[in-house]
Design a protein around this motif. Sequence first.
Motif, short mmCIF file in Angstrom:
data_model
loop_
_atom_site.label_atom_id
_atom_site.label_comp_id
_atom_site.label_asym_id
_atom_site.label_seq_id
_atom_site.Cartn_x
_atom_site.Cartn_y
_atom_site.Cartn_z
N LEU A 83 19.52 -8.14 10.59
CA LEU A 83 18.44 -8.75 9.81
C LEU A 83 17.09 -8.81 10.52
CD1 LEU A 83 19.70 -11.71 7.68
CD2 LEU A 83 18.98 -9.42 7.04
N PRO A 84 17.07 -9.33 11.76
CA PRO A 84 15.76 -9.43 12.42
C PRO A 84 15.06 -8.07 12.50
CG PRO A 84 17.42 -10.60 13.67
CD PRO A 84 18.15 -9.87 12.59
N VAL A 85 15.85 -7.04 12.71
CA VAL A 85 15.25 -5.71 12.79
C VAL A 85 14.67 -5.32 11.44
CG1 VAL A 85 15.68 -3.28 13.25
CG2 VAL A 85 16.86 -5.04 14.60
N GLN A 86 15.47 -5.58 10.38
CA GLN A 86 14.96 -5.27 9.05
C GLN A 86 13.66 -6.01 8.77
OE1 GLN A 86 17.63 -5.45 5.69
NE2 GLN A 86 19.41 -5.19 7.00
N LEU A 87 13.66 -7.29 9.16
CA LEU A 87 12.47 -8.10 8.92
C LEU A 87 11.29 -7.55 9.71
CD1 LEU A 87 11.10 -10.55 7.73
CD2 LEU A 87 11.87 -11.88 9.68
N ALA A 88 11.56 -7.23 10.96
CA ALA A 88 10.48 -6.72 11.82
C ALA A 88 9.90 -5.45 11.22
CB ALA A 88 11.01 -6.48 13.22
N VAL A 89 10.80 -4.57 10.78
CA VAL A 89 10.34 -3.32 10.20
C VAL A 89 9.48 -3.61 8.98
CG1 VAL A 89 11.09 -1.26 8.94
CG2 VAL A 89 12.28 -1.96 11.03
N TYR A 90 9.97 -4.54 8.16
CA TYR A 90 9.24 -4.84 6.94
C TYR A 90 7.86 -5.41 7.27
CZ TYR A 90 8.07 -6.34 2.30
OH TYR A 90 7.44 -6.49 1.10
N LEU A 91 7.85 -6.37 8.19
CA LEU A 91 6.58 -7.01 8.53
C LEU A 91 5.60 -5.99 9.10
CD1 LEU A 91 7.57 -10.46 10.01
CD2 LEU A 91 6.38 -9.96 7.89
N LYS A 92 6.15 -5.11 9.93
CA LYS A 92 5.28 -4.10 10.53
C LYS A 92 4.63 -3.27 9.41
CE LYS A 92 5.89 0.01 12.49
NZ LYS A 92 7.00 0.92 12.68
N ASN A 93 5.46 -2.90 8.45
CA ASN A 93 4.94 -2.10 7.35
C ASN A 93 3.90 -2.86 6.55
OD1 ASN A 93 6.52 0.00 8.07
ND2 ASN A 93 8.14 -0.43 6.59
N VAL A 94 4.19 -4.14 6.30
CA VAL A 94 3.27 -4.94 5.49
C VAL A 94 1.91 -5.01 6.17
CG1 VAL A 94 2.74 -7.29 4.76
CG2 VAL A 94 4.97 -6.30 4.28
N VAL A 95 1.96 -5.23 7.47
CA VAL A 95 0.71 -5.33 8.21
C VAL A 95 -0.08 -4.04 8.08
CG1 VAL A 95 -0.26 -5.55 10.52
CG2 VAL A 95 1.56 -7.07 9.78
N MET A 96 0.65 -2.93 7.95
CA MET A 96 -0.05 -1.65 7.78
C MET A 96 -0.24 -1.31 6.30
SD MET A 96 2.07 0.17 10.77
CE MET A 96 1.41 1.80 10.63
N PHE A 97 -0.18 -2.35 5.46
CA PHE A 97 -0.39 -2.19 4.02
C PHE A 97 0.62 -1.25 3.36
CE2 PHE A 97 -4.49 -3.46 5.72
CZ PHE A 97 -4.70 -4.59 4.96
N ASP A 98 1.80 -1.17 3.95
CA ASP A 98 2.84 -0.35 3.34
C ASP A 98 3.92 -1.30 2.83
OD1 ASP A 98 4.88 1.25 2.65
OD2 ASP A 98 5.22 2.12 4.63
N LEU A 99 4.11 -1.31 1.54
CA LEU A 99 5.07 -2.26 0.97
C LEU A 99 6.47 -1.69 0.94
CD1 LEU A 99 3.01 -3.81 -1.93
CD2 LEU A 99 3.46 -4.71 0.36
N GLY A 100 6.64 -0.52 1.44
CA GLY A 100 7.98 0.04 1.50
C GLY A 100 8.35 0.79 0.24
N TYR A 101 9.64 1.05 0.13
CA TYR A 101 10.14 1.94 -0.88
C TYR A 101 11.16 1.21 -1.75
CZ TYR A 101 11.24 6.57 -2.69
OH TYR A 101 11.37 7.66 -3.49
#
Lengths: 321, 276, 545, 506
Positions: free
Chosen positions: A62-80
């Motif tokens: 989970l923490p990794v998933q969260l970190a990945v998500y947050l990193k993406n959000v900060v870069m204005f990428d909301l994911g897929y």
Amino acid sequence: MRYVVKRLLQAIPIVLAIVVLNFFLLQLAEGDAVDVLAGEAGSATPEYMAELRAKFGLDKPLPVQLAVYLKNVVMFDLGYSFRHDMPVSQLILDRLVPTLLLMVATITLAVGFGILLGLVAAMGLNTWRDTAISIFALITYATPLFWVGLMLIVVFSLNLRWFPTSGMENFAMFYEGWDRVKDIAHHLVLPTVTLSLFYLALYTRLMRASMLEQAGQDYVTTARAKGVTENRIMFVHVLRNALLPVVTMAGVQVGALIGGSVIVESVFAWPGLGMLAFEALFSRDLNLLLGIFLLSALLVVAVNLVVDIIYSSLDPRIEVN
Amino acid sequence: MTFWKLFARNRGAVVGLGILVLIAVMAATASLFFPADPFSLAGKPMSPPGENGFLLGSDSLGRDVAAGIAHGAKTSLLIGLLATLVAVGIGIVMGALAGYYGGPIDNLLMRVTEMFQTIPSFIFAILLVAIMKPSIESIVIAIAVVSWPAVARLVRGEFLSLRNREFVQACHTLGMSDVRIMLGEILPNCLSPVIVIGSLMVATAILIESGLAFLGLGDPNIMSWGFQIGAGRTLLRSAWWVCTFPGIAILLTVLAINLVGEGINDALNPRLRERT
Amino acid sequence: MTRLLDITDLHVALPPESQRPYAVEALNLHLEPNEILCVVGESGSGKSLTARAVMGLLPKPRVRIAKGSVNFLGEDLAKVSEERLRAIRGSQISMIFQEPMTALNPVMTIGTQIDEVFRFHEKMPGRERRARALQLLTDVQLPDPEQTLKAYPHELSGGQRQRAMIAMALALDPKILIADEPTTALDVTTQAQVLKLIKQMQASHGTGVLFITHDFGVVADIADRVAVMQNGLLVETGTTDQVLRRPEHPYTKALIGAVPDLVPRAARPRSGATVLRVKNLQKTYRSGGGLFGGKGRVVHAANDVTFDLARGETLGIVGESGSGKSTVARCIVRLNDAEAGEILLGDTDLRPLGRAAMRPHRSKIQMVFQDPFASLNPRTRIGKIIAQGPMMYGASADEAKRKTNELLEIVGLDARAYDRFPHEFSGGQRQRIGIARALALEPQILVADEPVSALDVSIQAQILRLLDEIRDRMNLSMVFITHDLRVAAQVCDRIAVMQRGKVVEIGPTATMFSDPKQPYTQELLAAVPGKDWFSAEDMARVHAT
Amino acid sequence: QEAGGTLVYIVQPEPPSLASFLSTSGPIGLVAPKIYEGLFDYDNDLKIVPALAESYEVSADGKTVTFTLRQGVTWHDGAPFTSADVAFSVMEVLKQVHPRGPNSFREVTSIDTPDEHTAVFNLANPAPYMLRALSSYESPMVPKHLLEGTDLRNSDLATSPVGTGPYKFVEWKKGQYIRLDKNEAYWQDGMPYLDRLVGRFIPDASTRTAAMENGEVMYGAYGAIPNIDAVRLRDTDGFSVTTDGYSMINPMALIEFNTTKPPFDNPAVRKAVSLAIDREFLIENIWFGYGKPATSALSSNFAAVGLYKEGMPNYPKNADVAGAIALLDAAGIMPDANGVRATATLDLIPYGEDWRRAGEYMKQALAEIGIAIELRYEDVPTWLKRIYADYDFDFNVNYFYQLSDPVLGVHRHYGTDQIRQGTHFVNSSRYSNPELDALLAAGAQEADATKRAEIYGQVQEILAEDMPVANLFEMQFLTVYNDKLKEHATSAMGAYGSFDRAWVEQ
Ligand SMILES: Nc1ncnc2c1ncn2[C@@H]1O[C@H](COP(=O)(O)OP(=O)(O)OP(=O)(O)O)[C@@H](O)[C@H]1O
Ligand SMILES: Nc1ncnc2c1ncn2[C@@H]1O[C@H](COP(=O)(O)OP(=O)(O)OP(=O)(O)O)[C@@H](O)[C@H]1O
Ligand SMILES: [Mg+2]
Ligand SMILES: [Mg+2]
């Protein structure tokens, strides 16, 4: 301008906190996107599902998933969105326009009529008009939304044939240009009316109370003492002061509207974000749901900012700075 | 003037209270008049009101709509009251701490409150119910969770203005502890707006429950108005009574609660006291 | 000379459930051109409703004229149409109100609000209206009239707002100006300026002024004639000289007798023991400016404040509004945290103590608050309000109750008060309760922040007497904050004068009044209304009659 | 007929994608078969209708099947359709990533492509059922040139499909509609008649009905219009209801028992449940008359191919409460003081209101025989996980497609090899019976019709006694349509068909 930037900066921690909160909240839900996808596809082997999980990154801690998500959000990428097989930002963007259409139309209608009715009620305090408006407001507030929606469809679409039942456009025609605008407006009427009826009640009551409150203020007496006409007192002196709480309320409500319109979107097949969020939840499309929450948070922040700016233009005592 | 006299001046409020009492009595005596399980298949399905011994008709499985309304009253009122109590509880604690201490505590608590407010509340409620599985408890919790921020803001505002009032400062100079000041001195003074907002929240909670049930997120084991509407909505065109009567029940209740709330508001509002 | 206004047999009826049927009963009053008629009387006596009846601004339909006539230049204002009234209001008769903040519409500029007067009464091109407005603002001596036209009410100080109101009222040269306590909300120096202005304007326009006040000092300064009201009845009327010097009605006598004398009473000898020493106290308020900087407002509310207090002594702190009096008081009782300096109670410095560390010292310093109503929890019974202090410090319930009853007796309330709620008492009684609460902990020091400014003169006198008594009886030391120099003269042994957070002068009361050193002190003394009137000899004469 | 016009029909819910080669999800079936085609289509009597394959030939030993492909067929992007596409579709796509493909084509070892229009399937064993699985819904032919070498599960074709079918994909507005336009280069001359197909998503059932009544949509299948409204529309001028077009899917409503824990580890209790439920009540009052009481583990639709056996015990039309109680008494399951013999939680399938009603009914019905039930309703992912991954349930109402052959649709409930934890819609009862396993294995390979019937007769007898799954009724899905719409049900696939011959009266 600096103020705007400052406000937006202040919102960042809140927005991130929302993301984290929701992230963990959604983890509490049983099952994941893969279960749903596999369930929909028919039989799927556990190996295939594991493969999908690996592909979506759902197998990581989970923490990794969260970190990945947050990193993406900060870069204005909301994911897929795995379910829709599309970038979340694109999906949301697609739905944003209809959502905003419905929201803006609803708020405009509700606030506009609410102010009008509240005004009429307050000016005819304790007359039949006041009573009738109050009762109308209460009844619209107390009637479940979906019931109103279905009834409007039955009456205005089926019996009178004035409006289409649902959707945002006429899909048999695919109008272009100005015709399309008219077509969309035509489709917008019933959902807007349904949703506004609910909020209308709030604004009417708020406006009435606010008018009454302001009408008792000293400055009204001063204006009377100057020989100002009653109409001017009501519309120039009292109205502007009375609008202040209404504006605040409207700001608060915009945030609620995204979610509050799930039922209306469902009944009228309006392609808004509420329905998208609803479906995202039930298909465990976490990225999508988080994206919507994020957007809604940003929207609320933005709207509050706008409200504050409006507020300060209505009320010189408040300075945006 | 006594509270009651002030309250009774508002005719609507008295009517509302009357309706509310009736509904409460109905909820309390449901098992007397409708001893059977409201889910039981009592007779011919889809009987219109007045036929086959069904006062308000029966639904597609032959369940008695009237029995459902009577038994559902209990659930709906219970959900409304419980959810409101929980929301008001959380709201008071958060609002009181924030308003009383101010500064960083206020900042932190208000940010948390804001956070809850930026999440679209209805979706949030759906989310919570979906995560916790549809049941009375989860519905109550979900409604409470989305409703408390309003109370917290209100209470905070009251505390902010009351904490600098002279009577509170007098308590400080006496050396009274913070908890005692908050609970014993300030809280009683901001109860009236809380009661007003609480009364309206009961109504909202009942509406949210019906909305959740409409989306299929009601507790399947317990009869409630929301359940009846959710179950009857597809029959709206063929058996209008199945969904309409519970809808009217909700409407009346919400209406009554609102009227009562307004009555309380008028009675407690010193500004309005002088007016008719 | 013809009368401008002739009120005959005016009855203003109140709604049924009020404590009396008529707010104003059988009132006969008249106003001549170019005269100032002061209407005085205690709160609730019907002064404001009289004024509103004249303006046709009664809160109809609940309060209405039941009987009588209001004759204005041959027209009965009680009978004319709303239309006609509107035409008269603002042009022939205009009005100024007490609260300069709330009486102006907060979201409209001063310019627009003045402009309305012209717009509704005279056809005038916009440019001319503007010129007239500018002229008016200049006439009422507002600085930078151009700027003021564009200003919103909140951007002006209280005194400035009141000037703007006056400008508005005088815009069309009305025949009558009604002023309903126009200076009550202002501090003394500002009050003096505004009064002067009204008098000037009245004189130059020849207006008849109906001036409502409850301050006899103000009356003495500006009135030509005085009318005294009590409980809706007019009890006495006459020229200022008659009423002030030779009052006939007992109520008038009582009122005038209660006006404190400006001549300080004899100071008592100072005992040697110092109980409280305040050294270099600093308190700064910073407001505005957020997380990311931005310039906030910085107010040095207490700037290097130093004084000491001997056992049994009363130290007065005076100064105009905003000078930092309350701040000092609040720092001493630790409701505010000063950032520097020392507050020595005996040998302990209270300033750095935390909440918990402060608790044992709390009982030694108690406070009496300004507003008797706001300082009592409306939901708590009187008995509990007083008893909870001792109980917190370990007294048993019985003990506390006994003590409470004792205190109620000391402050002149009977034991039945024990189970009643604050709203069931009058203002003076409530202030007594506040005092009893403070005394319940047997403090060494009593800090009183404007304890009587919310009270009527007559009640004010009672409370001051009570405080005096108690101080003597318990050998209390007292810090007494007031902006009313008359009160200070009667209560204090020494006086500290504050201005902008600084103590500008400190010394024995008598010296302060007879020989003020600092210009600011002199200015304050000069601003006391009616200072030539109520000398000790006059008072003696009043009491003798 | 008249050519031209647009058909707006209901697609509900919105499909997750249009990759019919990856998923058999119902809503995909409503759209994809208009774009992709299969080798065959089937008419309403389940007879083979040539589609991409003009004809086929089965060798004597049944181990070689040769398909002759149609000439002149092109993909929507213009590329020609060839036997390479067929080989690729079956071997690389359907056998690899399709949910049912590995089962349908499990005997296919290789496919030879001697020329562009011939595809030879080499089988390890005869697989007669395979010829029933070649429709565009079950086994779509996909373009090799667009898919080869790409990640099949992440293909662009999922959202913008390219097929050979009568309609070309144009646009998918999420949350609103999918638009398909006429394929001008379609191999059947003059077809399709319609200019355009628009599949609309309308989440609320009542609104779907309203849209149908209002003429905004003309066609709704698979329960898009709730039965109650369908019944009403059936009697309204201008609308019709049909149950045609579902014979390939053979839906069956049933109860799955958890046979590994009390109370349903006891076959007597399972049978008692089957006896206590009034199948006709369910059909009449919840499905408004559409459906047929189940009488066996197999649908009576299999009578056509001779596999259905009549006269199985324990599937009464109307509740046999006395019989159920007698069964329980005999098994020693006695009522306690409150009359409760057993308690259990019934999980409701989250696929629509009707199932909730069914659960509510069953709760009442089973109370009669002393089984006290708590209902549980959860959302799809939670429910799937509970039933098929965690096995954390007592029993659940559900429905399955028995499809065109028991091997495809029935075996998955009962085989020991079908106890596959984590795989959805297989043997979640965890029923395991070696005798039955042997019969199922034999049934799958038996080419002789009479022998096969015998085998399945035995299967049905065993299941009627053991009852790991209690079949409730053969569902009849309804298609509601506007009478202006013609020729929409020419295929056994019904709504999952291609609509190539459909036309609208202007
Ligand atoms: N709107 C109203 N409704 C009912 N009673 C009123 C109203 N306004 C004033 N009164 C009552 O009329 C009486 C006279 O009030 P008024 O305002 O004239 O007193 P006042 O002499 O101006 O007092 P103050 O010095 O406090 O301003 C009071 O007893 C008051 O309670
Ligand atoms: N909480 C606060 N925040 C910011 N500024 C304050 C605060 N309290 C007081 N001030 C400012 O500090 C200054 C001194 O205020 P203080 O209340 O001590 O004056 P005061 O002499 O008691 O006046 P008054 O006679 O009006 O009571 C004023 O300018 C005031 O505006
Ligand atoms: Mg007054
Ligand atoms: Mg002060």
